[in-house]
Design an enzyme around this catalytic site. Structure first.
Site, PDB file in Angstrom:
ATOM      1  N   ALA A 180     -11.058 -17.088 -14.759  1.00 30.96           N
ATOM      2  CA  ALA A 180     -11.352 -15.937 -15.623  1.00 30.96           C
ATOM      3  C   ALA A 180     -12.618 -15.179 -15.255  1.00 30.96           C
ATOM      4  O   ALA A 180     -13.048 -14.312 -16.009  1.00 30.96           O
ATOM      5  CB  ALA A 180     -11.451 -16.405 -17.077  1.00 30.96           C
ATOM      6  N   SER A 224       4.123 -14.017 -10.893  1.00 30.32           N
ATOM      7  CA  SER A 224       4.054 -12.772 -10.126  1.00 30.32           C
ATOM      8  C   SER A 224       5.468 -12.237  -9.949  1.00 30.32           C
ATOM      9  O   SER A 224       6.442 -13.007  -9.971  1.00 30.32           O
ATOM     10  CB  SER A 224       3.435 -13.027  -8.749  1.00 30.32           C
ATOM     11  OG  SER A 224       3.655 -11.928  -7.875  1.00 30.32           O
ATOM     12  N   TYR A 276       3.200 -18.114  -1.246  1.00 24.57           N
ATOM     13  CA  TYR A 276       2.789 -17.547  -2.533  1.00 24.57           C
ATOM     14  C   TYR A 276       3.992 -17.364  -3.452  1.00 24.57           C
ATOM     15  O   TYR A 276       3.956 -17.734  -4.637  1.00 24.57           O
ATOM     16  CB  TYR A 276       2.094 -16.204  -2.285  1.00 24.57           C
ATOM     17  CG  TYR A 276       1.615 -15.496  -3.531  1.00 24.57           C
ATOM     18  CD1 TYR A 276       0.444 -15.894  -4.176  1.00 24.57           C
ATOM     19  CD2 TYR A 276       2.316 -14.414  -4.067  1.00 24.57           C
ATOM     20  CE1 TYR A 276      -0.009 -15.240  -5.314  1.00 24.57           C
ATOM     21  CE2 TYR A 276       1.875 -13.754  -5.195  1.00 24.57           C
ATOM     22  CZ  TYR A 276       0.707 -14.172  -5.818  1.00 24.57           C
ATOM     23  OH  TYR A 276       0.271 -13.526  -6.946  1.00 24.57           O
TER      24      TYR A 276
END
Length: 243
Positions: free
Chosen positions: A9, A139, A152
């Site tokens: 974060a 994603s 990924y």
């Protein structure tokens, strides 16, 4: 005070998610691994701006012992974690033929082990309370697959499977598990692309603009809200109509 833990974060999407929750009155635990100064600066800013308790907590999400220590510290200092956002991740582009075993292991460990380790530590208390929200950041490449990003895309697809399976398992305990799949978002991860590539990605997006971390943070906040209490196991695409 309701507490949210956001992994990874200190910058990018994670930073915006932490900011969004602080603006909504949550106590925010900011996880980081290497960006200590950025994480501490963000925590101080959120406390000053939104008058909520915040703290920066170092832990490598790949390391279960570090995660255990972090979660114990968060619970002691900020209170019980009722929302977990598994955001920490890395991104690299390589042809599959150029990928090494280490590339593969590092990518999967960061994303999948990270989700596992953090959820494993936070979930028991959620179960005992019969309440909790877990939002995992995947994603669009985890849905559609990305050329030169096999490692990924595989890791992000794994997060989607993790989300759907866990959602079914913990639903009887009153816990919601959902997933957000960002599209092309304007963060440091785009620095690997040249201007022509970014323009092409923008043109491929139906809304004809790249996404912002705020676009993703608003989606995460919705899934964490009472308005989403009847949503679990969902995969929310925030990609501007890219596909």
């Amino acid at each position: 005070m309701n507490t949210v833990l956001v992994t990874g974060a200190s910058r990018g999407i994670g930073k915006e998610i932490a900011t969004e929750f602080a603006s909504l009155g949550y106590a925010v635990a900011i996880n980081y691994n290497k960006s200590k100064d950025a994480a501490n600066t963000l925590a101080m800013h959120l406390m000053k701006e939104y008058k909520v308790p915040c703290g920066a907590y170092k832990a490598d999400v790949k390391n279960p012992l570090e995660i255990k220590t972090m979660v114990e510290s968060v619970k002691s200092e900020l209170g019980s974690i009722i929302i977990l956002v598994n955001n920490a991740g890395i991104s690299t582009q390589k042809m599959f033929t150029d990928l090494t075993g280490e590339d593969w292991k590092e990518m999967l460990a960061t994303h999948l082990d990270g989700c596992f380790n953090c959820t494993k530590e936070v979930l028991p208390h959620m179960i005992s309370r019969k309440h909790g929200k877990i939002i995992n950041i995947s994603s669009m490449w985890g849905v559609a697959g990305g050329s030169c990003e096999v490692h990924y895309s595989t890791a992000k697809a794994g997060i989607i499977g993790f989300t759907k399976s866990l959602a079914k398992e913990v639903a009887p305990s009153g816990i919601n598990v959902n997933c957000v799949c960002p599209g092309v978002i304007k963060t440091d991860m785009l620095n690997i692309f040249d201007e022509n590539t970014l323009n092409n990605l923008q043109q491929q997006t139906s809304l004809k603009r790249l996404g912002t971390p705020t676009d993703v943070a608003k989606a995460v906040a919705f899934l964490a809200s009472k308005e989403a209490d009847y949503i679990t196991g969902a995969v929310l695409n925030v990609n501007g109509g890219f596909f």
